[in-house]
Design an enzyme around this catalytic site. Structure first.
Site, PDB file in Angstrom:
ATOM      1  N   SER A 187      -3.173   6.079   7.195  1.00  0.00           N
ATOM      2  CA  SER A 187      -4.368   6.427   6.435  1.00  0.00           C
ATOM      3  C   SER A 187      -4.990   7.715   6.979  1.00  0.00           C
ATOM      4  O   SER A 187      -4.351   8.765   6.948  1.00  0.00           O
ATOM      5  CB  SER A 187      -5.353   5.256   6.446  1.00  0.00           C
ATOM      6  OG  SER A 187      -6.403   5.467   5.523  1.00  0.00           O
ATOM      7  N   ASP A 273      -1.627   1.034  -3.967  1.00  0.00           N
ATOM      8  CA  ASP A 273      -2.649   1.540  -3.046  1.00  0.00           C
ATOM      9  C   ASP A 273      -3.738   2.271  -3.822  1.00  0.00           C
ATOM     10  O   ASP A 273      -3.538   3.386  -4.297  1.00  0.00           O
ATOM     11  CB  ASP A 273      -2.004   2.476  -2.025  1.00  0.00           C
ATOM     12  CG  ASP A 273      -2.960   2.895  -0.913  1.00  0.00           C
ATOM     13  OD1 ASP A 273      -4.178   2.652  -1.031  1.00  0.00           O
ATOM     14  OD2 ASP A 273      -2.475   3.480   0.074  1.00  0.00           O
ATOM     15  N   HIS A 309      -2.981  -0.534   0.403  1.00  0.00           N
ATOM     16  CA  HIS A 309      -3.194   0.424   1.486  1.00  0.00           C
ATOM     17  C   HIS A 309      -2.670  -0.073   2.828  1.00  0.00           C
ATOM     18  O   HIS A 309      -2.560   0.711   3.768  1.00  0.00           O
ATOM     19  CB  HIS A 309      -4.677   0.772   1.592  1.00  0.00           C
ATOM     20  CG  HIS A 309      -4.949   1.995   2.399  1.00  0.00           C
ATOM     21  ND1 HIS A 309      -4.325   3.201   2.159  1.00  0.00           N
ATOM     22  CD2 HIS A 309      -5.764   2.208   3.471  1.00  0.00           C
ATOM     23  CE1 HIS A 309      -4.732   4.103   3.030  1.00  0.00           C
ATOM     24  NE2 HIS A 309      -5.598   3.531   3.842  1.00  0.00           N
TER      25      HIS A 309
END
Length: 335
Positions: A187, A273, A309
């Site tokens: 991320s 995501d 995610h």
């Protein structure tokens, strides 16, 4: 969750035009010149832990503006010489935590440097230890709006310099083979890994997972989830700052920095995501190396069709270990 982005067949070649400031390269050259890495700032302190299979050191180094940045260095307890290294950057809101949170890379035979993230470390995990002494203007929730009023004051300018310097700090450590440094992160950490590879050509491999800060104009118009939604929420209030915000973000779009990278890369994405949409990940993958003096091979990408995610998590780490081992073997044969 459900599919909301482009189909995989279109993602493979998705490569939108990204707004790039004319002085993009000059901006980053000036930024690094104003905050040069100083090897004398690196300190390494052994840490006593209950771990029998790992050795731990508390590392500090000068980051942006010389600010002290903390990190853990974790190595196999029986290591006898400089090791190939993986420098890891962390997801938004997390800190370096405790050494026992990070054992896998050293268990696989690497020196593992985990960089603390300035001003974060209190949203998840076991905490952080690095303050950010630089203030910001008005901001929305999260960290993505801190300093949006100018590229010079934006948080991610500082974080990208910290990431560049973390690679240099790793290279300065006696436990590390300075010719074998890879970067990784999930991320926000994935965005920092891309930035580190684009800014520091010492990096031999990049492994960004579900990276943030890529193809930002696409993300802002596609997802209503934070952190991108935090930027949209900021602009919903500061209606007269849209163009300035776009300008600030353009300097810190990791996809543009990745276009300067000249090393191999392994990306990952989850097709469900909504935090870092898959089209933004593929955009970064497909821009990779376009502006590099030595154009690398097209990066590989591992796709997790039914994940969001969280991406591949341990499955992706397994992919990274195998991919990095093959890459290092090729590099040794070419020497």
């Amino acid at each position: 969750m459900a599919y909301f982005d482009l189909p995989l067949s279109e993602l493979e070649d998705y490569s939108p035009e990204l707004p790039e400031p004319e002085d993009f390269d000059a901006f980053w050259a000036r930024t690094l010149a104003e905050s040069p890495f100083d090897p004398s700032t690196v300190t390494v302190t052994p840490v006593t832990t209950p771990l029998l299979t790992h050795r731990v050191h508390d590392v500090a180094f000068g980051g942006f503006a010389g600010d002290p940045i903390r990190a853990w260095l974790i190595t196999p307890a029986d290591a006898t010489g400089p090791l190939p290294a993986v420098v890891e950057f962390l997801g938004m809101g997390g800190g370096r935590g405790l050494p026992q949170d990070h054992l896998a890379w050293a268990a696989a035979g690497y020196a593992h440097l985990i960089m603390d993230t300035r001003g974060q470390g209190s949203h998840w995990g076991s905490g952080g230890d690095t303050p950010d002494p630089h203030g910001t203007g008005p901001a929305a929730a999260g960290f993505a709006t801190h300093g949006l009023q100018s590229p010079e004051g934006y948080l991610y300018r500082r974080l990208f310099v910290d990431a560049h310097h973390a690679v240099e700090a790793a290279a300065a450590l006696p436990q590390v083979d300075a010719a074998q440094i890879a970067v990784t992160g999930i991320s926000q950490g994935g965005g920092l890994a891309i930035a580190a590879a684009g800014l520091n050509h010492r990096v031999i491999a990049a492994m960004p997972d579900v990276p943030f800060m890529c193809a930002i104009p696409r993300a802002l118009g596609l997802t209503d989830q934070p952190p991108y939604a935090d930027i949209a929420g900021y602009l919903a209030v500061h209606r007269d700052e849209v163009e300035q915000t776009r300008r600030t973000l353009a300097y810190c779009d990791a996809a543009l920095l990745g276009a300067r990278a000249d090393c191999p890369a392994l990306f990952s994405t989850g097709l469900m995501d909504t935090t870092c949409p898959p089209s933004t990940v593929f955009a970064a993958r497909n821009h990779w190396g376009r502006r590099a003096a030595r154009t690398p091979a097209r990066p590989e990408v591992r796709v997790y069709p039914f994940n969001g995610h969280e991406g591949g998590e341990s499955y992706q780490w397994r992919e990274q270990v195998a991919w990095l081992a093959i890459l290092r073997s090729r590099l040794r044969r070419s020497c």
